[in-house]
Write a protein that holds these residues in place. Sequence first.
Motif, PDB file in Angstrom:
ATOM      1  N   ARG A 132      -5.239   2.329   3.029  1.00  0.00           N
ATOM      2  CA  ARG A 132      -4.807   1.563   1.860  1.00  0.00           C
ATOM      3  C   ARG A 132      -4.176   0.229   2.272  1.00  0.00           C
ATOM      4  O   ARG A 132      -3.725   0.055   3.390  1.00  0.00           O
ATOM      5  N   LEU A 133      -4.124  -0.680   1.293  1.00  0.00           N
ATOM      6  CA  LEU A 133      -3.539  -2.002   1.560  1.00  0.00           C
ATOM      7  C   LEU A 133      -2.116  -1.871   2.081  1.00  0.00           C
ATOM      8  O   LEU A 133      -1.686  -2.616   2.945  1.00  0.00           O
ATOM      9  N   ASP A 134      -1.371  -0.909   1.515  1.00  0.00           N
ATOM     10  CA  ASP A 134       0.007  -0.715   1.977  1.00  0.00           C
ATOM     11  C   ASP A 134       0.088   0.534   2.864  1.00  0.00           C
ATOM     12  O   ASP A 134       1.129   1.163   2.970  1.00  0.00           O
ATOM     13  N   ASP A 153      -8.036  -5.200   3.824  1.00  0.00           N
ATOM     14  CA  ASP A 153      -8.524  -4.172   2.910  1.00  0.00           C
ATOM     15  C   ASP A 153      -9.707  -3.489   3.587  1.00  0.00           C
ATOM     16  O   ASP A 153     -10.864  -3.791   3.325  1.00  0.00           O
ATOM     17  N   GLN A 156     -12.771  -2.221   1.690  1.00  0.00           N
ATOM     18  CA  GLN A 156     -13.375  -3.106   0.696  1.00  0.00           C
ATOM     19  C   GLN A 156     -13.920  -4.370   1.341  1.00  0.00           C
ATOM     20  O   GLN A 156     -14.279  -5.307   0.654  1.00  0.00           O
TER      21      GLN A 156
END
Lengths: 299, 427
Positions: A132-134, A153, A156
Amino acid sequence: MTIKRGGEGWSAWSIMAPALLLILVFIAAPFVLAIALSFTDQRLVPNPRLATRFVCLLNYERIVGDNGFLQAFKNTALFAVAVTPLQSGIALAMAMLVNARLPARNVLRGVYFLPTVVPMVVVSIAWACLFRLDGFFNQLLSFVTFGAAGPVDWLQNESTALPSIIALSAWQGFGFQMVIYLAGLQSINPELYEAARIEGAGRWGEFRHITMPGLRNTHIFVLVTTTIAAFKLFTQVHVLTQGGPRGSTNTVTRYLYEIGFSRGRVGQAAAVAVVFFIVVFAVSMAQRLLLKEDREGRS
Amino acid sequence: MRGLRNGLLAAALAMVGFAASAGEALKVWHHGGRVQAERETIEGILREWSRLNPDYPAEYVLLPEGAYNEQVQAAALANRLPDLLDFDASNYANYAWAGYLEPLNRYYPPEFFERFLPSILEQGLYAPDGQYYSLGWFDSGTGMWINRPALEKAGIRIPKGVDDPWSREEFEDALARLKAAGFDYPLDLKLNYGKGESFCYGFGPIIQSFGADIIDRETWIAAGTLDSDAAVEAMTMVQNWVRNGYVVPASLGDDAFYGSRKAAICYTGMWMWTPHRENLGDALGLVTMPNFKERQVSATGSWCWGVTTASRHKEKVAELLAFMMRDEYVLLTANVSGAIPSTMAAAAQSELYKKDGPMHVLIKQLEDGLGVPRPNHPGYPAITAAVAQAVADIVDGRDVREALSEAAAAIDMDIEDNQGYPPFGDR
């Protein structure tokens, strides 16, 4: 004499029969059916108003002309080429590690085998959080670079999505090959190492001239099975990226699934399966021819 | 001896016959719903019917939602369909086309249909014969959920009703202001739902707002509609939102709007009411769909009921369906699921949807005819797959016209391969 040979043949057949029957019913028959279906416009849900028609080579023409299929094929090949050495390499390294006389090595063997026991869907969902991004990887990246590298990302992004899946797959799958390598390592005669040490060989020399040749048959087995398994890549992609972004992680099996189940075009999906079978068959045949198994045995 | 045995046999047969004629259960298939309470409510309604109609008791059969469609198709192949069946609106045209469903018009007078929301009726309308094939307890709807104090602070006008929607300029200006105000990704488009039905459901209204559509509903050809200039304009707008960093990436998960509050506007349906309300409290607002270019459009459609052609007691099943669609039951089931009640009378009594209720704007949109159902076409499985692929590719930066043209071609090819899904092609 003839009676005895006949009896042998009969008993051989009777021993083979259960396996043969299952193979015929569940593998050979569906495959023959798939070849037949690939020349029709068979639908997933048959409808009384529309009979299934013979469409000749239309399904094959459509596959060959579809960029999505070519892309999926390329991705699958890329995945197989990248993941096979990576996964086998990790497996061999880990096998040698847990083969050494470490304390608690049985525990380590179990721990390294754990990811393989966990179902792929669970592993994928766990890794989705890491990606995940975080998530963990971005926090690690930011920590290592003192915040200089921005968050990526992973899934993505067209350039990182497939490598991310490769890393996950190698991590999840290496335990199986590790166990096989472990068995291979233990079948190497320890006297060979002793002799080498007396001759003054270093660790690297031992590895190159005893371990690697001693594992020849194991290598071939691992290589062939890992390649075939890599070609079947589906679960990770289906859970994590659904083939995206922009088809950069789509695989042949997922393509087949979409055509056959989401779009209900069983005939065309059958054609994909036939083409795919031919390619995988050719690859494993080529591997067989290039890598002759050592039937004599060395030790 | 033989005589006695024959006598017993005859008696047994007579009993079986009696059981078949007087006490035959009407089988009702249901997908279970999202919450346990939904299932229990439906079972309660069916029990009430059975008490009043002991000759034709209703038997509740639960089938898991995950493989519901597959089970229906398999049952149809095996001639084992139940009497009454619930199904997702997107599958219904395929069922009607395959001949699983009875047209309902012959069982009810025209007035019967008038008390339902237009969107529910339109959802059940089958184009080739103009008959209704389904009725439901509730409908879905979409709007823009907002973090009200955040928008007020950024000086953004907040629409009060259905009649004063944001224009495209206003909406994009709002996104820019929120971005400047420190929201990492001001707009949550629920990309985390993934490439599936939700993309056709959610992005269809944006395309329709520009005057385009997913497929021409007269000719049932997608080329020239899904890849028209208006549709390209709509999806280019969406792509630009993503490029400008306005849109929550899928990898940020579900709670960017209501949890981490990295977004201040969330475009999704009424089903998010509970998490939104519980986490945002009084800061939560819900406004009508923007008028991006030509019109406001809300998504619609939900699970609904149909009488099967396989039923041997169709009159009675139709009676059961009418019983289930009483306003009190509509209200009951809609309340349990949080969805929009399907009749005007029930909606007026709903705490969530009544005149000054928090989600009234969603039902007002449907009453005003702003709801556009997903295409009622037997080729819908191919349509939704193609649209989902195109939306995913566009969000990921692919050329918009190219992605939409490819999707249109895939849809048209499927329809052509199925010879136009007769009688659709006969028109």
